[in-house]
Design a protein around this motif. Sequence first.
Motif, PDB file in Angstrom:
ATOM      1  N   SER A  98       0.825  -1.210   0.000  1.00  0.00           N
ATOM      2  CA  SER A  98       0.000   0.000   0.000  1.00  0.00           C
ATOM      3  C   SER A  98       0.857   1.258   0.000  1.00  0.00           C
ATOM      4  CB  SER A  98      -0.932   0.009   1.209  1.00  0.00           C
ATOM      5  OG  SER A  98      -1.904  -1.004   1.110  1.00  0.00           O
ATOM      6  N   THR A 147       0.542   3.970  -2.928  1.00  0.00           N
ATOM      7  CA  THR A 147       0.210   5.356  -2.595  1.00  0.00           C
ATOM      8  C   THR A 147       1.238   6.320  -3.168  1.00  0.00           C
ATOM      9  OG1 THR A 147      -0.922   4.705  -0.555  1.00  0.00           O
ATOM     10  CG2 THR A 147      -0.141   6.980  -0.690  1.00  0.00           C
ATOM     11  N   TYR A 194       0.544   8.992  -6.110  1.00  0.00           N
ATOM     12  CA  TYR A 194       0.766  10.417  -5.866  1.00  0.00           C
ATOM     13  C   TYR A 194       1.500  11.050  -7.047  1.00  0.00           C
ATOM     14  CZ  TYR A 194       2.317  14.759  -3.690  1.00  0.00           C
ATOM     15  OH  TYR A 194       2.549  16.093  -3.423  1.00  0.00           O
TER      16      TYR A 194
END
Length: 340
Positions: free
Chosen positions: A168, A172, A176
């Motif tokens: 994760s 992430t 981004y």
Amino acid sequence: MKKGPLTIKDIAKDLNISPSTVSRALKDNPDISPETRKIVQDYAKKHKYKPNALALSLRTQHTNIIGVIVPELANHFFSGVLSGMETVAEERDYHVIVCQSLEDYRKEVRNIQTLIKARVCGVLISQSKTTTKYDHFQELIDNDIPVIFFDRICTGIDTDKVVVDDYSGTLTAVEYMIKTGCKRIAFFSAPQHLEISKNRKNGYLDALRKYHLPVDENLIRIADTKILGYERALEILQEPHRPDAFMAMNDYTASGILLATKKLGLKVPDDISIFGFSNSNISQDTDPMLTTMDQHPQKVGEEAMKLILEKIEHPENNSRKNRIIKTSLIVRQTTHRLPD
């Protein structure tokens, strides 16, 4: 005045009671009256009595010493993990012996032998990246020594584990950069036999798929040190269709990538975005400072120590427990800001 550490026999002589009464009073045995227990315990505290740990271990075949094996003591992540472990161990009156494998399988095997000889009551391990055989880990279990893996886990041994949410965290981070406009993101990983590397690579790939970006195998390289990050980045940045961003295995690799961009006269983040992983000290020492993911190493250490102590103090509980520590996004200067 007596020289040397105070013993149970000394306390018994001074209080004019038997050594066995002193021993039981110190252990808060209900067979000894509350008044006698208080007298003995107050005397022991006043005269700074310390139990003989070696003698205790010889009698019980059990020590209050936890062995820890890390790949590298100088690594910011592992030093943070050790801090968390020692905080919990001290609160519970356990001691810690720390060994480092220096990413060497043979040294890791010797570390295991040392800890077995030291009669530790449990071992916490983050395996070396050169380890592909696990007989030495199994030897601990065969000697009835509880084992917990943390961060770099061994899937070949069935035991409890504490890991960072590498999947994760990487997803992430890559997501981004995609949201800030990056479309060709290189991924610099550690050796793929490590579970941590597999999880981060899967996070990277799934982020690309989520936003329907193509997977270019040429953008995926093994580079998990500052030197390798620099060398691989120099190569890939001079190819005709260079990446516009890098997802690094750790902050050290990211700092190497940053040096390569400067060598080639590229601007960060205008030309190239760089994302580290771990929020180590180096992430704030670079210019510009690294955007990264905080792995919360102190929390990893605390949870690992709590798990091993639970296994030691409650051996009858055979259920498997895994702890997953969530990461936190730390946005600094090597990536663009998300649009408002």
